[in-house]
Write a protein that holds these residues in place. Structure first.
Motif, PDB file in Angstrom:
ATOM      1  N   ASP A   1      47.286  44.860  38.136  1.00 25.15           N
ATOM      2  CA  ASP A   1      46.411  44.138  39.069  1.00 25.15           C
ATOM      3  C   ASP A   1      44.961  44.312  38.650  1.00 25.15           C
ATOM      4  OD1 ASP A   1      45.966  46.791  39.685  1.00 25.15           O
ATOM      5  OD2 ASP A   1      46.808  46.693  41.693  1.00 25.15           O
ATOM      6  N   SER A   2      44.074  43.636  39.346  1.00 22.49           N
ATOM      7  CA  SER A   2      42.654  43.719  39.046  1.00 22.49           C
ATOM      8  C   SER A   2      42.135  45.101  39.416  1.00 22.49           C
ATOM      9  CB  SER A   2      41.888  42.646  39.814  1.00 22.49           C
ATOM     10  OG  SER A   2      42.319  41.352  39.447  1.00 22.49           O
ATOM     11  N   ARG A   3      41.469  45.759  38.459  1.00 23.00           N
ATOM     12  CA  ARG A   3      40.905  47.082  38.709  1.00 23.00           C
ATOM     13  C   ARG A   3      39.879  47.403  37.640  1.00 23.00           C
ATOM     14  NH1 ARG A   3      43.689  51.303  35.702  1.00 23.00           N
ATOM     15  NH2 ARG A   3      45.613  50.594  34.707  1.00 23.00           N
ATOM     16  N   ALA A   4      39.219  48.554  37.798  1.00 22.86           N
ATOM     17  CA  ALA A   4      38.171  48.954  36.861  1.00 22.86           C
ATOM     18  C   ALA A   4      38.505  50.320  36.268  1.00 22.86           C
ATOM     19  CB  ALA A   4      36.819  48.991  37.574  1.00 22.86           C
ATOM     20  N   PHE A   5      38.053  50.537  35.030  1.00 23.92           N
ATOM     21  CA  PHE A   5      38.245  51.814  34.361  1.00 23.92           C
ATOM     22  C   PHE A   5      37.232  51.912  33.225  1.00 23.92           C
ATOM     23  CE2 PHE A   5      41.288  48.690  32.751  1.00 23.92           C
ATOM     24  CZ  PHE A   5      41.037  48.686  31.388  1.00 23.92           C
ATOM     25  N   GLU A   6      37.263  53.014  32.503  1.00 29.35           N
ATOM     26  CA  GLU A   6      36.404  53.183  31.336  1.00 29.35           C
ATOM     27  C   GLU A   6      37.276  53.318  30.101  1.00 29.35           C
ATOM     28  OE1 GLU A   6      33.729  56.778  29.785  1.00 29.35           O
ATOM     29  OE2 GLU A   6      32.747  55.715  31.438  1.00 29.35           O
ATOM     30  N   ALA A   7      36.888  52.624  29.041  1.00 23.96           N
ATOM     31  CA  ALA A   7      37.615  52.691  27.767  1.00 23.96           C
ATOM     32  C   ALA A   7      36.604  52.741  26.637  1.00 23.96           C
ATOM     33  CB  ALA A   7      38.529  51.476  27.604  1.00 23.96           C
ATOM     34  N   ALA A   8      36.762  53.706  25.744  1.00 25.65           N
ATOM     35  CA  ALA A   8      35.853  53.881  24.605  1.00 25.65           C
ATOM     36  C   ALA A   8      34.396  53.962  25.074  1.00 25.65           C
ATOM     37  CB  ALA A   8      36.028  52.760  23.589  1.00 25.65           C
ATOM     38  N   GLY A   9      34.185  54.594  26.213  1.00 30.07           N
ATOM     39  CA  GLY A   9      32.844  54.778  26.738  1.00 30.07           C
ATOM     40  C   GLY A   9      32.235  53.544  27.371  1.00 30.07           C
ATOM     41  N   MET A  10      33.020  52.483  27.533  1.00 23.09           N
ATOM     42  CA  MET A  10      32.514  51.243  28.124  1.00 23.09           C
ATOM     43  C   MET A  10      33.214  50.966  29.441  1.00 23.09           C
ATOM     44  SD  MET A  10      32.480  48.903  24.662  1.00 23.09           S
ATOM     45  CE  MET A  10      32.410  49.781  23.077  1.00 23.09           C
ATOM     46  N   ALA A  11      32.451  50.433  30.401  1.00 23.80           N
ATOM     47  CA  ALA A  11      33.025  50.040  31.681  1.00 23.80           C
ATOM     48  C   ALA A  11      33.835  48.760  31.501  1.00 23.80           C
ATOM     49  CB  ALA A  11      31.930  49.830  32.706  1.00 23.80           C
ATOM     50  N   VAL A  12      35.038  48.766  32.033  1.00 25.19           N
ATOM     51  CA  VAL A  12      35.929  47.612  31.921  1.00 25.19           C
ATOM     52  C   VAL A  12      36.397  47.205  33.314  1.00 25.19           C
ATOM     53  CG1 VAL A  12      38.088  46.707  30.956  1.00 25.19           C
ATOM     54  CG2 VAL A  12      36.734  48.380  29.651  1.00 25.19           C
ATOM     55  N   GLU A  13      36.301  45.929  33.603  1.00 23.88           N
ATOM     56  CA  GLU A  13      36.863  45.396  34.842  1.00 23.88           C
ATOM     57  C   GLU A  13      37.921  44.363  34.480  1.00 23.88           C
ATOM     58  OE1 GLU A  13      35.547  43.375  39.122  1.00 23.88           O
ATOM     59  OE2 GLU A  13      34.041  44.221  37.760  1.00 23.88           O
ATOM     60  N   VAL A  14      39.085  44.488  35.105  1.00 24.78           N
ATOM     61  CA  VAL A  14      40.204  43.582  34.828  1.00 24.78           C
ATOM     62  C   VAL A  14      40.264  42.491  35.885  1.00 24.78           C
ATOM     63  CG1 VAL A  14      42.703  43.397  34.582  1.00 24.78           C
ATOM     64  CG2 VAL A  14      41.529  45.449  33.792  1.00 24.78           C
ATOM     65  N   ILE A  15      40.470  41.272  35.419  1.00 24.11           N
ATOM     66  CA  ILE A  15      40.785  40.155  36.309  1.00 24.11           C
ATOM     67  C   ILE A  15      42.218  39.742  35.990  1.00 24.11           C
ATOM     68  CG2 ILE A  15      40.156  37.833  37.047  1.00 24.11           C
ATOM     69  CD1 ILE A  15      37.350  38.427  35.821  1.00 24.11           C
ATOM     70  N   ALA A  16      43.132  40.116  36.853  1.00 26.30           N
ATOM     71  CA  ALA A  16      44.554  39.851  36.611  1.00 26.30           C
ATOM     72  C   ALA A  16      44.919  38.444  37.059  1.00 26.30           C
ATOM     73  CB  ALA A  16      45.414  40.876  37.350  1.00 26.30           C
ATOM     74  N   GLY A  17      45.696  37.771  36.230  1.00 29.74           N
ATOM     75  CA  GLY A  17      46.135  36.420  36.555  1.00 29.74           C
ATOM     76  C   GLY A  17      47.324  36.049  35.699  1.00 29.74           C
ATOM     77  N   VAL A  18      47.453  34.770  35.394  1.00 28.75           N
ATOM     78  CA  VAL A  18      48.553  34.295  34.558  1.00 28.75           C
ATOM     79  C   VAL A  18      47.995  33.440  33.421  1.00 28.75           C
ATOM     80  CG1 VAL A  18      50.287  34.354  36.381  1.00 28.75           C
ATOM     81  CG2 VAL A  18      48.941  32.271  36.025  1.00 28.75           C
TER      82      VAL A  18
ATOM     83  N   LEU B   1      57.977  26.016  30.223  1.00 26.96           N
ATOM     84  CA  LEU B   1      57.761  27.305  29.573  1.00 26.96           C
ATOM     85  C   LEU B   1      57.199  28.315  30.567  1.00 26.96           C
ATOM     86  CD1 LEU B   1      56.112  26.075  26.243  1.00 26.96           C
ATOM     87  CD2 LEU B   1      58.491  26.793  26.597  1.00 26.96           C
ATOM     88  N   PRO B   2      57.611  29.578  30.447  1.00 27.56           N
ATOM     89  CA  PRO B   2      57.078  30.600  31.366  1.00 27.56           C
ATOM     90  C   PRO B   2      55.619  30.912  31.043  1.00 27.56           C
ATOM     91  CG  PRO B   2      58.457  31.620  29.687  1.00 27.56           C
ATOM     92  CD  PRO B   2      58.603  30.136  29.506  1.00 27.56           C
ATOM     93  N   SER B   3      54.888  31.306  32.064  1.00 25.09           N
ATOM     94  CA  SER B   3      53.494  31.725  31.891  1.00 25.09           C
ATOM     95  C   SER B   3      53.408  33.221  32.157  1.00 25.09           C
ATOM     96  CB  SER B   3      52.572  30.972  32.859  1.00 25.09           C
ATOM     97  OG  SER B   3      52.534  29.600  32.559  1.00 25.09           O
ATOM     98  N   PRO B   4      53.187  34.025  31.126  1.00 21.70           N
ATOM     99  CA  PRO B   4      53.145  35.475  31.320  1.00 21.70           C
ATOM    100  C   PRO B   4      51.869  35.912  32.038  1.00 21.70           C
ATOM    101  CG  PRO B   4      52.513  34.932  29.079  1.00 21.70           C
ATOM    102  CD  PRO B   4      52.945  33.642  29.726  1.00 21.70           C
ATOM    103  N   VAL B   5      51.864  37.166  32.433  1.00 22.04           N
ATOM    104  CA  VAL B   5      50.650  37.765  32.985  1.00 22.04           C
ATOM    105  C   VAL B   5      49.537  37.673  31.953  1.00 22.04           C
ATOM    106  CG1 VAL B   5      49.599  39.959  33.687  1.00 22.04           C
ATOM    107  CG2 VAL B   5      51.879  39.339  34.527  1.00 22.04           C
ATOM    108  N   ASN B   6      48.344  37.373  32.410  1.00 23.48           N
ATOM    109  CA  ASN B   6      47.159  37.347  31.550  1.00 23.48           C
ATOM    110  C   ASN B   6      46.079  38.206  32.196  1.00 23.48           C
ATOM    111  OD1 ASN B   6      45.631  35.767  29.213  1.00 23.48           O
ATOM    112  ND2 ASN B   6      44.243  35.828  30.968  1.00 23.48           N
ATOM    113  N   LEU B   7      45.548  39.142  31.430  1.00 26.75           N
ATOM    114  CA  LEU B   7      44.477  40.008  31.915  1.00 26.75           C
ATOM    115  C   LEU B   7      43.176  39.628  31.223  1.00 26.75           C
ATOM    116  CD1 LEU B   7      46.313  43.464  31.716  1.00 26.75           C
ATOM    117  CD2 LEU B   7      46.202  41.897  33.675  1.00 26.75           C
TER     118      LEU B   7
END
Length: 218
Positions: free
Chosen positions: A94-111, A119-125
């Motif tokens: 789901d949509s959430r925030a974290f830090e990776a490689a010292g950078m702030a990352v925010e996820v926008i979860a969708g398809v 054709l199926p549409s997979p999860v897209n972040l």
């Protein structure tokens, strides 16, 4: 905020580097071996081979136990089957925030944008880096309130989109810099035409095609 050195590895694969730490987004089967070297963190948008080379990501993670990957469940399952330690895999559902490689990352979860209704549409972040850079994966997601994108990594080609969709997305986001991505299916003629078509992108954003392998500070 300190700038980030951005290197294109072709198609949708990008390396973002700051303070000696590298974050790589969507290193798929079109990406060169250099995309998998010395990576502190991988971000994978979805489970298509042009966005994730499971074998090489798993190998890179095995070579550096400190490195980690954030990915949808189907990608994570593939990496686990390839031998990646569970401690190195962060499953994003789901949509959430974290830090990776010292950078702030925010996820926008969708398809994934629809290719065809059969054709199926997979999860897209989609990933927002440092609150100002957006890699949308294979979709054109709406952004949460309060995010003002400066650098947009803009998909420009593929079976799931029209160039008109890219134009509309730029109109909605009004980024300062537009970096074309998702163009590994284009030959030189297609790339030239796409770059010419960038003249119709709205707003004041600068269209900046990156040379593969050459870092640029953005």
């Amino acid at each position: 905020m300190p700038q980030i050195a951005v290197t294109s590895f072709g198609h949708s694969a990008l390396r973002l580097e700051r303070d000696g730490l590298s974050l790589v987004i969507d290193p798929g089967v079109l990406a060169p071996a250099a995309a998998f070297d010395d990576v502190a963190a991988f971000l994978i948008t979805h489970d298509h081979p042009d966005h994730v080379n499971t074998a090489l990501v798993a190998s890179a993670l095995a070579a550096d136990p400190r490195s980690r990957v954030w990915a949808p469940r189907d990608v994570a399952d593939g990496l686990a089957a390839a031998g990646t330690s569970a401690d190195q895999i962060d499953v994003v559902t789901d949509s959430r925030a974290f830090e990776a490689a010292g950078m702030a990352v925010e996820v926008i979860a969708g398809v994934h944008a629809e290719v065809h209704d059969t054709l199926p549409s997979p999860v897209n972040l989609a990933y927002v880096i440092d609150g100002r850079m957006l890699h949308p994966g294979d979709a054109f997601p709406a952004l949460p309130d309060g995010i003002d994108i400066e650098v947009l990594f803009l998909p420009v080609s593929g079976p799931w989109m029209r160039f008109a969709d890219a134009v509309d997305y730029v109109a909605a986001l009004r980024p300062r810099v537009i970096v074309p991505i998702h163009d590994g299916d284009l030959n030189d003629v297609g790339l030239t035409l796409t770059d010419q078509m960038s003249a119709i992108l709205p707003g004041e954003g600068v269209y900046h095609r990156l040379r593969v392998g050459d870092p640029v500070e953005l």
